[in-house]
Motif scaffolding. Structure first.
Motif, PDB file in Angstrom:
ATOM      1  N   ILE A 202       0.831  -1.199   0.000  1.00 22.43           N
ATOM      2  CA  ILE A 202       0.000   0.000   0.000  1.00 22.43           C
ATOM      3  C   ILE A 202       0.867   1.250   0.000  1.00 22.43           C
ATOM      4  N   GLU A 203       1.914   1.238   0.808  1.00 21.97           N
ATOM      5  CA  GLU A 203       2.815   2.387   0.867  1.00 21.97           C
ATOM      6  C   GLU A 203       3.502   2.607  -0.470  1.00 21.97           C
ATOM      7  N   THR A 204       3.913   1.531  -1.128  1.00 19.43           N
ATOM      8  CA  THR A 204       4.542   1.651  -2.443  1.00 19.43           C
ATOM      9  C   THR A 204       3.576   2.245  -3.457  1.00 19.43           C
ATOM     10  N   ALA A 205       2.306   1.834  -3.390  1.00 16.98           N
ATOM     11  CA  ALA A 205       1.291   2.376  -4.295  1.00 16.98           C
ATOM     12  C   ALA A 205       1.073   3.866  -4.049  1.00 16.98           C
ATOM     13  N   LYS A 206       1.083   4.261  -2.785  1.00 12.82           N
ATOM     14  CA  LYS A 206       0.922   5.682  -2.468  1.00 12.82           C
ATOM     15  C   LYS A 206       2.085   6.503  -3.035  1.00 12.82           C
ATOM     16  N   LEU A 207       3.285   5.973  -2.911  1.00 12.22           N
ATOM     17  CA  LEU A 207       4.454   6.676  -3.465  1.00 12.22           C
ATOM     18  C   LEU A 207       4.366   6.751  -4.980  1.00 12.22           C
ATOM     19  N   ALA A 208       3.876   5.675  -5.614  1.00 12.21           N
ATOM     20  CA  ALA A 208       3.729   5.664  -7.068  1.00 12.21           C
ATOM     21  C   ALA A 208       2.690   6.692  -7.506  1.00 12.21           C
ATOM     22  N   ALA A 209       1.596   6.793  -6.737  1.00 12.93           N
ATOM     23  CA  ALA A 209       0.555   7.774  -7.054  1.00 12.93           C
ATOM     24  C   ALA A 209       1.105   9.192  -6.964  1.00 12.93           C
ATOM     25  N   ARG A 210       1.876   9.459  -5.944  1.00 11.04           N
ATOM     26  CA  ARG A 210       2.461  10.801  -5.774  1.00 11.04           C
ATOM     27  C   ARG A 210       3.437  11.130  -6.891  1.00 11.04           C
ATOM     28  N   SER A 211       4.148  10.122  -7.349  1.00  8.11           N
ATOM     29  CA  SER A 211       5.101  10.331  -8.436  1.00  8.11           C
ATOM     30  C   SER A 211       4.384  10.599  -9.755  1.00  8.11           C
ATOM     31  N   TYR A 212       3.193  10.049  -9.889  1.00  4.88           N
ATOM     32  CA  TYR A 212       2.461  10.119 -11.161  1.00  4.88           C
ATOM     33  C   TYR A 212       1.467  11.274 -11.228  1.00  4.88           C
ATOM     34  N   ARG A 213       1.092  11.817 -10.106  1.00  5.61           N
ATOM     35  CA  ARG A 213      -0.045  12.741 -10.035  1.00  5.61           C
ATOM     36  C   ARG A 213       0.100  13.982 -10.909  1.00  5.61           C
ATOM     37  N   GLU A 214       1.334  14.481 -11.070  1.00  5.23           N
ATOM     38  CA  GLU A 214       1.522  15.679 -11.885  1.00  5.23           C
ATOM     39  C   GLU A 214       1.183  15.429 -13.341  1.00  5.23           C
ATOM     40  N   ARG A 215       1.286  14.178 -13.783  1.00  7.92           N
ATOM     41  CA  ARG A 215       0.966  13.854 -15.166  1.00  7.92           C
ATOM     42  C   ARG A 215      -0.531  13.885 -15.420  1.00  7.92           C
ATOM     43  N   LEU A 216      -1.312  13.953 -14.337  1.00  7.67           N
ATOM     44  CA  LEU A 216      -2.765  14.023 -14.444  1.00  7.67           C
ATOM     45  C   LEU A 216      -3.297  15.410 -14.107  1.00  7.67           C
ATOM     46  N   SER A 217      -2.415  16.348 -13.895  1.00  6.06           N
ATOM     47  CA  SER A 217      -2.846  17.696 -13.519  1.00  6.06           C
ATOM     48  C   SER A 217      -3.604  18.352 -14.671  1.00  6.06           C
ATOM     49  N   PRO A 218      -4.527  19.276 -14.378  1.00 10.75           N
ATOM     50  CA  PRO A 218      -5.243  19.990 -15.438  1.00 10.75           C
ATOM     51  C   PRO A 218      -4.282  20.667 -16.418  1.00 10.75           C
ATOM     52  N   GLU A 219      -3.156  21.137 -15.915  1.00  9.66           N
ATOM     53  CA  GLU A 219      -2.180  21.794 -16.799  1.00  9.66           C
ATOM     54  C   GLU A 219      -1.571  20.802 -17.784  1.00  9.66           C
ATOM     55  N   SER A 220      -1.201  19.627 -17.303  1.00  7.57           N
ATOM     56  CA  SER A 220      -0.593  18.617 -18.166  1.00  7.57           C
ATOM     57  C   SER A 220      -1.583  18.105 -19.203  1.00  7.57           C
ATOM     58  N   VAL A 221      -2.814  17.826 -18.760  1.00  5.61           N
ATOM     59  CA  VAL A 221      -3.826  17.321 -19.679  1.00  5.61           C
ATOM     60  C   VAL A 221      -4.220  18.407 -20.680  1.00  5.61           C
ATOM     61  N   GLY A 222      -4.269  19.661 -20.221  1.00  2.32           N
ATOM     62  CA  GLY A 222      -4.563  20.770 -21.128  1.00  2.32           C
ATOM     63  C   GLY A 222      -3.485  20.938 -22.189  1.00  2.32           C
TER      64      GLY A 222
END
Length: 212
Positions: free
Chosen positions: A183-203
């Motif tokens: 679970i902790e590894t998944a949380k770290l992976a989510a934090r590493s990936y989250r910027e790629r899902l930002s409104p700015e990145s998707v825009g």
């Protein structure tokens, strides 16, 4: 849409290609510390209609009733009463917190306080709660009929189970609840990936696709 437009927009692609895209939401303003709660905090956000597979989720959790977890359910509709009745029949109602409807603006913060988001849909056109959960820095366990499962697989911030298969979902939940490190590894992976899902990145991705 999340692999980077330079990977997608190569000159050798047919100009008639259909580019993937996704729904988007604002990220959680703050991320909780990376740790696993005791008991493990699961969360479901959505309606109780058949398509959402809430019954599949409850049947799966009833197979894990001896494990150390607690579920938060966010949402409301006429089907809530029979859903609560099912939870009582399965003997897991004591481990569920029913929050009812919550303002959409508060969902990201609420997600960040949990460990795993459950997305048990029988099928889903997209499934934006997956975005919200990853952007909130938590793992996601979703069915293979949720289109946004691609984000789970690419980010490695969770796992996917066969749609409508309560037994397989139970096995997956059991494995994750028993493995705080996973679970902790998944949380770290989510934090590493989250910027790629930002409104700015998707825009920016949409902008580049239109230019292409």
């Amino acid at each position: 849409c999340v692999t980077g437009v330079q990977d997608v927009c190569s000159s050798d692609l047919d100009s008639k290609i259909i580019f993937p895209y996704m729904y988007q939401s604002e990220p959680a303003p703050h991320l909780a510390k990376v740790h696993v709660n005791e008991p493990v905090k699961l969360i479901y956000v959505g309606k109780f209609i058949a398509r959402k597979g809430v019954d599949v989720m409850l049947h799966a959790l009833s197979r894990c009733r001896a494990k150390n977890w607690r579920l938060t359910i966010v949402g409301d509709c006429p089907a809530r009463q029979p859903t609560e009745h099912l939870a009582r029949q399965l003997g897991i109602d004591h481990a569920i917190d029913w929050l009812g409807m919550q303002p959409s603006s508060e969902i990201p913060e609420l997600l960040s306080q949990h460990d795993l988001c459950l997305v048990p849909s029988r099928f889903e056109g997209w499934g934006v709660v997956t975005n919200e959960a990853i952007q909130a820095g938590i793992g996601v366990l979703c069915s293979d009929r949720v289109t946004s499962k691609d984000l789970v697989e690419q980010s490695r911030a969770g796992a996917v189970f066969p749609s409508s298969d309560a037994r397989a979902f139970a096995s997956l939940i059991d494995e994750w609840v028993e493995s705080p490190q996973r679970i902790e590894t998944a949380k770290l992976a989510a934090r590493s990936y989250r910027e790629r899902l930002s409104p700015e990145s998707v825009g920016q991705y949409l902008h580049d696709v239109i230019r292409y």
